[in-house]
Design a protein around this motif. Structure first.
Motif, PDB file in Angstrom:
ATOM      1  N   PHE A  14       2.474  -8.382  -5.723  1.00 16.98           N
ATOM      2  CA  PHE A  14       2.758  -7.072  -6.207  1.00 16.98           C
ATOM      3  C   PHE A  14       1.638  -6.570  -7.253  1.00 16.98           C
ATOM      4  CE2 PHE A  14       6.861  -7.772  -4.381  1.00 16.98           C
ATOM      5  CZ  PHE A  14       7.057  -6.719  -3.423  1.00 16.98           C
ATOM      6  N   PHE A  15       1.100  -7.273  -7.902  1.00 17.37           N
ATOM      7  CA  PHE A  15      -0.066  -6.590  -8.568  1.00 17.37           C
ATOM      8  C   PHE A  15      -1.265  -6.425  -7.919  1.00 17.37           C
ATOM      9  CE2 PHE A  15       2.207  -8.224 -12.468  1.00 17.37           C
ATOM     10  CZ  PHE A  15       2.043  -7.078 -13.055  1.00 17.37           C
ATOM     11  N   ASP A  16      -1.260  -6.836  -6.771  1.00 13.13           N
ATOM     12  CA  ASP A  16      -2.417  -6.414  -5.687  1.00 13.13           C
ATOM     13  C   ASP A  16      -2.410  -5.045  -4.771  1.00 13.13           C
ATOM     14  OD1 ASP A  16      -4.950  -7.662  -4.046  1.00 13.13           O
ATOM     15  OD2 ASP A  16      -3.671  -6.753  -2.635  1.00 13.13           O
ATOM     16  N   VAL A  17      -3.207  -4.125  -5.177  1.00  9.41           N
ATOM     17  CA  VAL A  17      -3.060  -2.852  -4.693  1.00  9.41           C
ATOM     18  C   VAL A  17      -3.174  -3.003  -3.092  1.00  9.41           C
ATOM     19  CG1 VAL A  17      -4.104  -0.537  -4.606  1.00  9.41           C
ATOM     20  CG2 VAL A  17      -4.027  -1.830  -6.495  1.00  9.41           C
ATOM     21  N   ASN A  18      -3.714  -3.707  -2.356  1.00 10.03           N
ATOM     22  CA  ASN A  18      -3.920  -3.724  -0.934  1.00 10.03           C
ATOM     23  C   ASN A  18      -2.610  -4.229  -0.470  1.00 10.03           C
ATOM     24  OD1 ASN A  18      -6.658  -2.797  -0.772  1.00 10.03           O
ATOM     25  ND2 ASN A  18      -7.524  -4.797  -0.958  1.00 10.03           N
ATOM     26  N   SER A  19      -2.056  -5.261  -1.127  1.00 10.43           N
ATOM     27  CA  SER A  19      -0.847  -5.845  -0.507  1.00 10.43           C
ATOM     28  C   SER A  19       0.470  -4.488  -0.631  1.00 10.43           C
ATOM     29  CB  SER A  19      -0.326  -6.937  -1.250  1.00 10.43           C
ATOM     30  OG  SER A  19      -1.254  -7.956  -1.141  1.00 10.43           O
ATOM     31  N   LEU A  20       0.408  -3.818  -1.598  1.00 13.63           N
ATOM     32  CA  LEU A  20       1.477  -2.689  -1.810  1.00 13.63           C
ATOM     33  C   LEU A  20       0.830  -1.654  -0.740  1.00 13.63           C
ATOM     34  CD1 LEU A  20       1.442  -2.311  -5.684  1.00 13.63           C
ATOM     35  CD2 LEU A  20       3.181  -3.360  -4.071  1.00 13.63           C
ATOM     36  N   LYS A  21      -0.357  -1.341  -0.474  1.00  9.27           N
ATOM     37  CA  LYS A  21      -0.645  -0.607   0.464  1.00  9.27           C
ATOM     38  C   LYS A  21      -0.089  -0.903   2.058  1.00  9.27           C
ATOM     39  CE  LYS A  21      -4.413   1.714  -1.875  1.00  9.27           C
ATOM     40  NZ  LYS A  21      -6.001   1.945  -1.873  1.00  9.27           N
ATOM     41  N   ILE A  22      -0.416  -2.098   2.289  1.00  8.52           N
ATOM     42  CA  ILE A  22       0.030  -2.900   3.528  1.00  8.52           C
ATOM     43  C   ILE A  22       1.574  -2.428   3.759  1.00  8.52           C
ATOM     44  CG2 ILE A  22       0.327  -5.000   4.750  1.00  8.52           C
ATOM     45  CD1 ILE A  22      -2.235  -5.929   3.493  1.00  8.52           C
ATOM     46  N   LEU A  23       2.290  -2.784   2.958  1.00  8.15           N
ATOM     47  CA  LEU A  23       3.687  -2.562   2.797  1.00  8.15           C
ATOM     48  C   LEU A  23       4.380  -1.350   2.968  1.00  8.15           C
ATOM     49  CD1 LEU A  23       5.011  -5.219   0.049  1.00  8.15           C
ATOM     50  CD2 LEU A  23       5.204  -5.608   2.586  1.00  8.15           C
ATOM     51  N   GLN A  24       3.487  -0.301   2.231  1.00  6.39           N
ATOM     52  CA  GLN A  24       3.716   1.107   2.517  1.00  6.39           C
ATOM     53  C   GLN A  24       3.188   1.543   4.049  1.00  6.39           C
ATOM     54  OE1 GLN A  24       1.237   2.527  -0.626  1.00  6.39           O
ATOM     55  NE2 GLN A  24       2.993   2.747  -2.110  1.00  6.39           N
ATOM     56  N   LEU A  25       2.164   1.116   4.527  1.00  7.13           N
ATOM     57  CA  LEU A  25       1.909   1.588   5.840  1.00  7.13           C
ATOM     58  C   LEU A  25       2.870   0.913   6.783  1.00  7.13           C
ATOM     59  CD1 LEU A  25      -1.946   1.070   5.631  1.00  7.13           C
ATOM     60  CD2 LEU A  25      -0.611   3.174   5.807  1.00  7.13           C
ATOM     61  N   LEU A  26       3.194  -0.335   6.651  1.00  6.19           N
ATOM     62  CA  LEU A  26       4.089  -1.136   7.643  1.00  6.19           C
ATOM     63  C   LEU A  26       5.526  -0.429   7.547  1.00  6.19           C
ATOM     64  CD1 LEU A  26       2.857  -4.627   7.493  1.00  6.19           C
ATOM     65  CD2 LEU A  26       2.528  -2.998   9.373  1.00  6.19           C
ATOM     66  N   GLU A  27       5.832   0.241   6.317  1.00  5.24           N
ATOM     67  CA  GLU A  27       7.181   0.838   6.063  1.00  5.24           C
ATOM     68  C   GLU A  27       7.438   2.167   7.441  1.00  5.24           C
ATOM     69  OE1 GLU A  27      10.126   1.572   2.430  1.00  5.24           O
ATOM     70  OE2 GLU A  27       8.206   2.746   2.395  1.00  5.24           O
ATOM     71  N   ILE A  28       6.152   2.930   7.344  1.00  4.46           N
ATOM     72  CA  ILE A  28       6.292   4.015   8.117  1.00  4.46           C
ATOM     73  C   ILE A  28       6.137   3.688   9.759  1.00  4.46           C
ATOM     74  CG2 ILE A  28       4.634   6.014   8.658  1.00  4.46           C
ATOM     75  CD1 ILE A  28       3.431   5.721   6.005  1.00  4.46           C
ATOM     76  N   LYS A  29       5.237   2.644  10.094  1.00  5.76           N
ATOM     77  CA  LYS A  29       5.191   2.232  11.529  1.00  5.76           C
ATOM     78  C   LYS A  29       4.529   1.026  11.823  1.00  5.76           C
ATOM     79  CE  LYS A  29       0.792   3.999  13.046  1.00  5.76           C
ATOM     80  NZ  LYS A  29       0.389   4.641  14.522  1.00  5.76           N
ATOM     81  N   ASP A  30       4.791   0.417  12.732  1.00  4.56           N
ATOM     82  CA  ASP A  30       4.210  -1.120  13.109  1.00  4.56           C
ATOM     83  C   ASP A  30       2.826  -0.828  13.359  1.00  4.56           C
ATOM     84  OD1 ASP A  30       6.538  -2.464  12.703  1.00  4.56           O
ATOM     85  OD2 ASP A  30       7.225  -2.282  14.994  1.00  4.56           O
ATOM     86  N   MET A  31       1.964  -1.712  12.843  1.00  3.94           N
ATOM     87  CA  MET A  31       0.553  -1.554  13.131  1.00  3.94           C
ATOM     88  C   MET A  31      -0.012  -3.047  13.360  1.00  3.94           C
ATOM     89  SD  MET A  31      -0.542   0.893   9.948  1.00  3.94           S
ATOM     90  CE  MET A  31      -1.814   1.871  10.565  1.00  3.94           C
ATOM     91  N   SER A  32      -1.198  -3.143  14.184  1.00  2.00           N
ATOM     92  CA  SER A  32      -1.894  -4.323  14.384  1.00  2.00           C
ATOM     93  C   SER A  32      -2.713  -4.672  12.997  1.00  2.00           C
ATOM     94  CB  SER A  32      -2.473  -4.321  15.564  1.00  2.00           C
ATOM     95  OG  SER A  32      -3.706  -3.316  15.276  1.00  2.00           O
ATOM     96  N   ALA A  33      -3.127  -5.840  13.009  1.00  2.00           N
ATOM     97  CA  ALA A  33      -3.965  -6.180  12.088  1.00  2.00           C
ATOM     98  C   ALA A  33      -5.229  -5.219  11.993  1.00  2.00           C
ATOM     99  CB  ALA A  33      -4.428  -7.588  11.986  1.00  2.00           C
ATOM    100  N   GLY A  34      -5.720  -5.213  13.121  1.00  2.00           N
ATOM    101  CA  GLY A  34      -6.983  -4.067  13.350  1.00  2.00           C
ATOM    102  C   GLY A  34      -6.578  -2.646  12.994  1.00  2.00           C
TER     103      GLY A  34
END
Length: 64
Positions: A14-34
């Motif tokens: 949770f101190f990693d900004v990218n990990s938090l952004k990933i969770l935020q994006l996936l909360e909105i909609k499912d996305m592929s790794a790409g």
């Protein structure tokens, strides 16, 4: 105060900004790794490291 290994991994994730952004994006909609990599401006290998950290911290439920 000492943290268990699992708690330590969770805090570091949770101190990693990218990990938090990933969770935020996936909360909105499912996305592929790409899609995630493109949206975040990350290489796939960097994204994989972040996803692995989330899975390692038992955040799997948030990634489904």
């Amino acid at each position: 105060m000492f943290l268990s290994e699992g708690s330590r991994r969770l805090v570091l994730t949770f101190f990693d900004v990218n990990s938090l952004k990933i969770l935020q994006l996936l909360e909105i909609k499912d996305m592929s790794a790409g899609e995630l990599a493109e949206k975040l401006g990350l290489g796939l290998s960097t994204l994989k490291c972040n996803l692995d950290s989330l899975l390692d911290a038992d955040m799997y439920g948030f990634l489904r």
